[in-house]
Design an enzyme around this catalytic site. Structure first.
Site: not given
Length: 863
Positions: A124, A263-264, A266-267, A299-300, A322
């Site tokens: 992303e 930060g991370a 979400e795949n 969140h992810e 988001e």
């Protein structure tokens, strides 16, 4: 000087991709410098007969290309630096390509790269195009199957979905195959290969399905992943209860990597995390780290529905996933850590980042209409203001209608790439409300200003409220329309009694009047309770009214807000040369009373002790003087430390925890108050306080208390600073995440020699400019959170930041672009500083071979 002009991408130009990619089969032959990627795409035309097939691709070496097994001749396709084009594509066919890429040289950390000796990906927003040729856009959904082949020294071969096969190959190699049954866009593709330890658990969903949970970390780090794994299970349970969302695969995996731009990520089924947001134990992580891990893991995970199952039609709709997901993770944090304290923290972050963004040249709508690089729009406006819009929607509709709208959205758009319009339409339909005016929140940039004037008629027992709203012009939007703004209002008596409970007043025009009857005595207005809308509020409240709110408001956000406003006004008047000594003493007295309120939680008291930050104070000026603000704020800190010294020392002792470490909210609150007292006492460094602070640092048994003791030592300067920093570095020199904290504390050093020391630290053997965590810890912390030293009158701080931006832009444009923002506020500072900031922006823009990322933000900052 640049001579080319990058082309903007415009929302108005959106067109559906003219082909469907029904299935995608990828085969990776992994090698650090020569990875081969074979892609087999099942393609079906959905658009016009004459439309060519255009696939994105960058930094790829094309080895072969074929349609339905037939190799294409050179004249049947075209390749340039950014795309592959087949002018005369069939209506339905299988396209096979093979490319070669070099992960080891990928320092941009986008696409497939190496981190700590392992392969990992970040796709992303537009990283997949550096892995293989593909329509790299979020509205092209495909079902992926993946085969990974690698040397045995990479024992874990991971990708999206469920594992379907694995085995040995000749030459000490092995393979793994994965299949993801859910269609997804290319930005959600992920691959990890390496030597990793794994922490395993399981979760039983609300329908009784068993989901295997796996967290992969560096060897020897598994114990530090336990909190993240527990956070994941809490998030899965919370999402079922709060939104009715159940996980859909048989396996959920998280991998920690040290080198990561975000930060991370979400795949689908394979989240990849910056290790700083996954690994924690009491000795190496602070309470803030624990809070962030809990929130980011949630969140992810929440993205599985708000982002993955339902994704964005185009990148202009980024807030769709988001903003909604931030709203959801904030809800979990409020339930886990206390609603009022969490709300205050969320609003502090919103004001510090998003309000500043809205007030400057980088202001943009929550749904932008154009961009050069979408990477630059992963902003506080998209995320935090996007979440505030969802919060307002819930306030306007009420919780039951809001939940109906969420359920309809999930049911109607599952498996789609959709738009903000479709999202809002679900809530309009579910509630029966006309929300056409509400959509303005997505299209209009800037922070609205709301004014409330009160008039009390004692004879009639009536209160009249006159509410007005306006929004200042922002780049490209000189004219603003009124927005629907929910204002939560309550009334108190002068002695703090409740006269009227909270009520939502919807301000949906430029001006409106509200009359409330049966008000028996002159009220104190408590407006914008819970920060019910992202606006700047001005009222006709007197200082005496604010002291009533500070001491008695039942809405804890507004109680905190009253204290912040009183402190802010005292700092600003002193900075302007009109100090209010009596007011400062009155404020310290009121703060002392609040700190001994037994009904208030320690975490809340810690927030009361924190004065408004210097960057937030600078937003109050058209020509801010950072040195004057720093001196005025320091003066009030010292007044508080002297006036409340005995109380602060007593609380510091009472809040000490001697038992076993707990990461729960109550224990974290006690540590927060104790550390806040330590920082407050450092403003009055006489012998008794110095001895207490030295003892605090020396006796610390967890990282929260250690960092809480280290910063006051650094702030004092001299021998205490040097000894504390040396001892901390010696103890933690082999722990990268802790060393990040060591660099960050020095980035915040308020002493006059801070800039010189920060520049020297960029040459320290432990400084890693190619690692985003280390770079942010030092350079970003200095530029964003040390205004007195960043805004050095010589301009040396600005030159230092510009130098770092240009260095980093050569290998990591995304991270470099995120360093531009501190220079973007040059108009808000006094001219002699603003001119120096502008000069550095001009130097950046004139630099040859500047990336689109940095060019876009620096150019917009110049205006």
């Amino acid at each position: 000087m640049r001579t080319d002009t990058p082309q903007a991408v415009n929302l108005a130009d959106y067109r559906p991709f003219p082909f469907a990619i029904e299935t995608t089969r990828l085969v990776f032959d992994l090698h650090p410098t020569r990875t081969r990627v074979s892609a087999e795409l099942s393609v079906r035309r959905t658009g016009g007969k004459n439309e060519p097939l255009v696939l994105n691709g960058e930094r790829l070496k094309l080895v072969s290309i074929a349609i339905d097994g037939r190799p294409l001749a050179a004249g049947e396709y075209g390749v340039d630096a950014e795309r592959l084009t087949i002018a005369e594509a069939p209506d339905a066919f299988v396209l096979t390509t093979e490319v070669e890429i070099d992960p080891s040289s990928n320092k941009a950390l986008m696409g497939l790269y190496m981190s700590g000796g392992r392969f990992c990906t970040q796709c992303e927003a537009e990283g997949f195009r550096t892995i293989t040729y593909f329509p790299d856009r979020p509205d092209v959904l495909s079902r992926y199957s993946v085969r990974i082949e690698a040397d045995g020294k990479f024992p874990h071969l991971l990708s999206n979905g469920n594992p379907v096969a694995s085995g040995s190959l000749d030459g000490g190699r092995h393979f793994a195959e994965w299949s993801d049954p859910f269609p997804k866009p290319s930005y959600l593709f992920a691959l990890v290969a390496g030597d990793l330890d794994v922490l395993a658990d399981k979760f039983i969903t609300m329908s009784g399905r068993e989901v295997a949970l796996r967290v992969f970390v560096d060897p020897g780090q598994a114990s530090r992943a336990a909190y993240a794994l527990d956070s994941l299970k809490r998030a899965m349970k919370w999402d079922e209860e709060a939104f009715g969302r159940e996980y859909d695969l048989d396996l959920f995996m998280i991998v920690a990597v040290r080198d990561f731009n975000f930060g991370a990520m979400e795949n689908k089924g394979l989240n990849i995390f910056n290790s700083s947001l996954l690994l924690a134990d009491p000795q190496t992580a602070t309470d803030l780290d624990y809070e962030r891990i809990e929130a980011v893991v949630a969140h992810e995970y929440f993205h599985n529905w708000t982002g993955n199952r339902i994704t964005c039609r185009d990148w202009f709709q980024l807030c769709l996933k988001e903003g909604f997901t931030v709203f959801r993770d904030q809800g979990l944090s409020a339930d886990m850590r206390g609603a009022a304290v969490q709300r205050i923290k969320d609003v502090r972050a919103l004001r510090a980042r998003q309000f500043a963004e809205d007030a400057g040249p980088l202001a943009h709508p929550v749904r932008p209409s154009s961009y050069l690089k979408i990477d630059n729009f992963y902003t506080a406006t998209i995320y935090e203001k996007g979440a505030e819009i969802i919060r307002m929607l819930k306030a306007i509709l009420g919780a039951p209608a809001f939940r109906k709208g969420c359920d309809l959205y999930f049911q109607r758009h599952d498996g789609e790439a959709t738009t903000v319009e479709a999202f809002i339409a679900c809530f309009a339909e579910a509630s029966g409300r006309d929300l056409s005016g509400f959509f303005g929140w997505y299209e209009q940039a800037g922070t609205p200003s709301v004014t409330i004037e009160t008039a009390y008629d004692a004879a009639a027992g009536a209160l009249t409220l006159t509410l007005t709203q306006s929004t200042s012009p922002t780049p490209g939007q000189p004219d603003k329309k009124p927005l629907p703004i929910p204002i939560a209002i309550g009334l108190l008596a002068a002695d703090g009694r409740v006269l009227r409970d909270t009520e939502i007043v919807l301000l949906d025009q430029a001006q409106m009047t509200v009359r409330w009857d049966s008000i028996p005595e002159p009220p104190v207005l408590s407006a914008l309770r819970g920060f019910s809308a992202p606006v700047n509020l001005s009222t006709d409240a007197r200082p005496s009214d604010r002291y009533v709110l500070f001491g008695s408001d039942t809405d804890l956000f507004n109680r905190w807000e009253a204290g912040q406003t009183l402190a802010r006004d005292l700092i600003l008047t002193r900075a302007a040369g009109a100090p209010d000594e009596v007011g400062e003493e009155r404020y310290a007295d009121a703060l002392g009373r609040a700190l001994v309120d037994d009904a208030a939680e320690p975490a809340f008291k810690a927030l009361l002790l924190a004065l408004p930050s210097e960057p937030d104070l600078a937003l109050m000026f058209e020509a801010a003087d950072p040195a004057a603000l720093h001196a005025a704020r320091d003066h009030l800190r010292t007044r508080i430390a002297v006036h409340l010294g005995d109380l602060l020392r007593r609380l510091h002792g009472e809040m000490q925890i001697n038992g076993e470490f707990s990461s729960d909210a109550a224990a974290a609150g006690r540590r927060a108050l104790r550390n806040a007292c330590a920082e407050a006492l450092s403003a009055d460094p006489h012998a008794e306080n110095l001895a207490r602070l030295l003892g605090h640092f020396g006796a610390a048994r967890n990282m929260t208390d250690m960092i809480g003791g280290l910063y006051p030592m650094v702030a004092m300067g001299g021998v205490p600073r040097e000894k504390a920093l040396e001892s901390f570095h010696h103890a933690w020199r082999t722990e990268p995440l802790v060393l990040d904290k060591w660099f960050a504390v020095q980035g915040r050093d308020p002493n006059p020699d801070a800039l010189e020391r920060v520049i020297a630290l960029t040459q320290h053997p432990d400084f890693e400019p190619t690692n985003p965590n280390r770079l942010r810890a030092l350079v970003s912390t200095f530029a964003n959170f040390n205004p007195a030293r960043f805004h050095d009158p010589s301009g040396a701080g600005y030159a230092f930041l510009a130098d770092e931006i240009l260095k980093v832009d050569a290998f990591n444009p995304m991270t470099a672009a995120r360093l531009v923002e501190p220079l973007g506020g040059w108009r808000r500072y006094k001219p002699e500083l603003g001119d120096l900031m502008r000069a550095q922006l001009e130097r950046i823009v004139a630099h040859p071979n500047l990336s689109k990322n940095v060019l876009e933000l620096a150019s917009k900052a110049l205006g």
